[in-house]
Design a protein around this motif. Sequence first.
Motif, PDB file in Angstrom:
ATOM      1  N   LYS A   1       0.829  -1.211   0.000  1.00 24.87           N
ATOM      2  CA  LYS A   1       0.000   0.000   0.000  1.00 24.87           C
ATOM      3  C   LYS A   1       0.858   1.253   0.000  1.00 24.87           C
ATOM      4  O   LYS A   1       1.818   1.362   0.749  1.00 24.87           O
ATOM      5  N   VAL A   2       0.462   2.197  -0.870  1.00 22.68           N
ATOM      6  CA  VAL A   2       1.183   3.462  -0.988  1.00 22.68           C
ATOM      7  C   VAL A   2       0.285   4.590  -0.472  1.00 22.68           C
ATOM      8  O   VAL A   2      -0.863   4.714  -0.904  1.00 22.68           O
ATOM      9  N   GLY A   3       0.814   5.372   0.463  1.00 25.29           N
ATOM     10  CA  GLY A   3       0.099   6.569   0.910  1.00 25.29           C
ATOM     11  C   GLY A   3       0.494   7.719  -0.008  1.00 25.29           C
ATOM     12  O   GLY A   3       1.600   7.732  -0.548  1.00 25.29           O
ATOM     13  N   PHE A   4      -0.409   8.670  -0.197  1.00 25.07           N
ATOM     14  CA  PHE A   4      -0.103   9.757  -1.133  1.00 25.07           C
ATOM     15  C   PHE A   4      -0.573  11.081  -0.560  1.00 25.07           C
ATOM     16  O   PHE A   4      -1.721  11.215  -0.161  1.00 25.07           O
ATOM     17  N   VAL A   5       0.316  12.035  -0.526  1.00 24.38           N
ATOM     18  CA  VAL A   5      -0.050  13.395  -0.115  1.00 24.38           C
ATOM     19  C   VAL A   5       0.189  14.282  -1.321  1.00 24.38           C
ATOM     20  O   VAL A   5       1.303  14.360  -1.830  1.00 24.38           O
ATOM     21  N   SER A   6      -0.864  14.924  -1.811  1.00 25.56           N
ATOM     22  CA  SER A   6      -0.733  15.744  -3.020  1.00 25.56           C
ATOM     23  C   SER A   6      -0.944  17.206  -2.678  1.00 25.56           C
ATOM     24  O   SER A   6      -2.017  17.603  -2.262  1.00 25.56           O
ATOM     25  N   LEU A   7       0.110  18.009  -2.839  1.00 24.36           N
ATOM     26  CA  LEU A   7       0.021  19.437  -2.528  1.00 24.36           C
ATOM     27  C   LEU A   7       0.099  20.244  -3.813  1.00 24.36           C
ATOM     28  O   LEU A   7       0.567  19.738  -4.827  1.00 24.36           O
ATOM     29  N   GLY A   8      -0.290  21.490  -3.747  1.00 27.65           N
ATOM     30  CA  GLY A   8      -0.052  22.389  -4.888  1.00 27.65           C
ATOM     31  C   GLY A   8      -1.223  22.537  -5.817  1.00 27.65           C
ATOM     32  O   GLY A   8      -2.367  22.256  -5.475  1.00 27.65           O
ATOM     33  N   CYS A   9      -0.910  22.936  -7.041  1.00 27.56           N
ATOM     34  CA  CYS A   9      -1.907  23.370  -8.007  1.00 27.56           C
ATOM     35  C   CYS A   9      -2.538  22.179  -8.741  1.00 27.56           C
ATOM     36  O   CYS A   9      -2.086  21.050  -8.594  1.00 27.56           O
ATOM     37  N   PRO A  10      -3.557  22.437  -9.580  1.00 22.25           N
ATOM     38  CA  PRO A  10      -4.160  21.348 -10.348  1.00 22.25           C
ATOM     39  C   PRO A  10      -3.154  20.594 -11.207  1.00 22.25           C
ATOM     40  O   PRO A  10      -3.307  19.403 -11.473  1.00 22.25           O
ATOM     41  N   LYS A  11      -2.068  21.281 -11.641  1.00 23.05           N
ATOM     42  CA  LYS A  11      -1.068  20.599 -12.471  1.00 23.05           C
ATOM     43  C   LYS A  11      -0.369  19.520 -11.660  1.00 23.05           C
ATOM     44  O   LYS A  11      -0.108  18.425 -12.140  1.00 23.05           O
ATOM     45  N   ALA A  12      -0.099  19.837 -10.387  1.00 19.15           N
ATOM     46  CA  ALA A  12       0.525  18.843  -9.512  1.00 19.15           C
ATOM     47  C   ALA A  12      -0.452  17.702  -9.243  1.00 19.15           C
ATOM     48  O   ALA A  12      -0.067  16.535  -9.151  1.00 19.15           O
ATOM     49  N   LEU A  13      -1.740  18.059  -9.161  1.00 24.07           N
ATOM     50  CA  LEU A  13      -2.760  17.027  -8.927  1.00 24.07           C
ATOM     51  C   LEU A  13      -2.780  16.034 -10.086  1.00 24.07           C
ATOM     52  O   LEU A  13      -2.888  14.823  -9.894  1.00 24.07           O
TER      53      LEU A  13
END
Length: 456
Positions: A22-34
């Motif tokens: 299992k991989v945890g994911f934290v996504s920060l920043g703009c829609p491009k980073a998303l």
Amino acid sequence: MCALETTDPPVPRAVTKTKAPKVGFVSLGCPKALVDSERILSQLRAEGYETAADYAGADVVVVNTCGFLDSARAESLDAIGEALAENGRVIVTGCLGAEAQTIRDVHPNVLAITGPHQYEAVVNAVHSAVPAPHDPFVNLVPPQGVKLTPRHYAYLKISEGCNHRCSFCIIPRLRGDLVSRPAADVLGEAERLVRAGVRELLVISQDTSAYGVDVKYRESEWRGRAVPARITDLAAALGELGAWVRLHYVYPYPHVDQLIPLMAEGKVLPYLDIPFQHASPRILKAMKRPAAEAKTLQRIRDWRIAVPELTIRSTFIVGFPGETEQDFRQLLDWLEEAELDRVGCFRYEAVQDALANALPNAVPEEVKEERWHRFMAAQQIISARRMQQRVGKDIAVIIDEVDGEQALGRSMADAPEIDGSVYLPAGKGAKKLKAGTVLTARVTRADEYDLWAEPV
Ligand code: SF4
């Protein structure tokens, strides 16, 4: 942690499913980073990894960072620290990843650091931290990939990087020069999204109007015909898919005018997200942006004649080095004439390594603050006026969520997350609605940002 909607594929009865890492994911920043996050997750999911809902359940955590503003860098470093404290096995990627030493200075124990859009490198780092499972029956991923947005809208990234060198911005240094995707790839992805239930495509990039310049508008084949990698051709083709098409980050080049007929024909939404940043020619020049504010006003008038329902969203920076009271007043006067519908305003922030930091006459923080408040107050009056013009009109609304009998949606003038909402009150059929429904509603009331409407 990001909440991820993932539906496990069915496992055939005769086969024992091995425990997937299992991989945890934290996504920060703009829609491009998303979108980068979605791409990484799609790849990992295709390889059989699962997504962890919290730090405790993750075998490794990927943090996709933002490095645009100093505040975003601090937030990214904090997020890495939290993931290390809660889980201990952390891979860093994204914009701040371009500065590996900055990260290592604060967090020497991260497992790996990769830069922006280095998808393969991130996935390889995950492989090293937690080997991929060998279960062919989990090697399934929805054809549209793993999405972090609700099912009914999706961001569609058409290019990476930027060829401009605006003096306040370090994105070209972080993300490099413009690299456009072939039109057929973008259209193929858009088709898969629409087939999977997406009703609204949000076209993003650093510079949407420059799409294809780097590849000399090279053609690629889609639906048996050649489509050039040019924004007008791409937008027209996207318009054939039956979903709303919303264009973001449209740099104010002259050829933006060619998008207006597509809006008049209903192929793309009558919505332009076009960052003007300032209106004083002196400041625009110092920003290294096109300084043609008078012409721009005329262009805005012409656009509105061609498409009366056009919504224009823009962003501005106040307190840029050297901005005088006179420059600022010029901006307020311009704003009053331009009558933009949606406006975001940033106080100038001296982003590390931005060329503008070396300019003389930095504006004191209290002056920036005061100008920001004056700017917002002026725009609020304009926005309220523009919104009042919509009362009594019938508008198309896309529903985002239904809570009991109240439904919350957006009009064509509202992009998700950044613009206003349309409230459809209890009763009047609201409970029959669901996320993604598009309906016609009559506007009964408006404030500066939001509308209230009744389905018709
Ligand atoms: S166009 Fe946008 S991304 Fe490119 S340098 Fe200017 S502000 Fe940065």
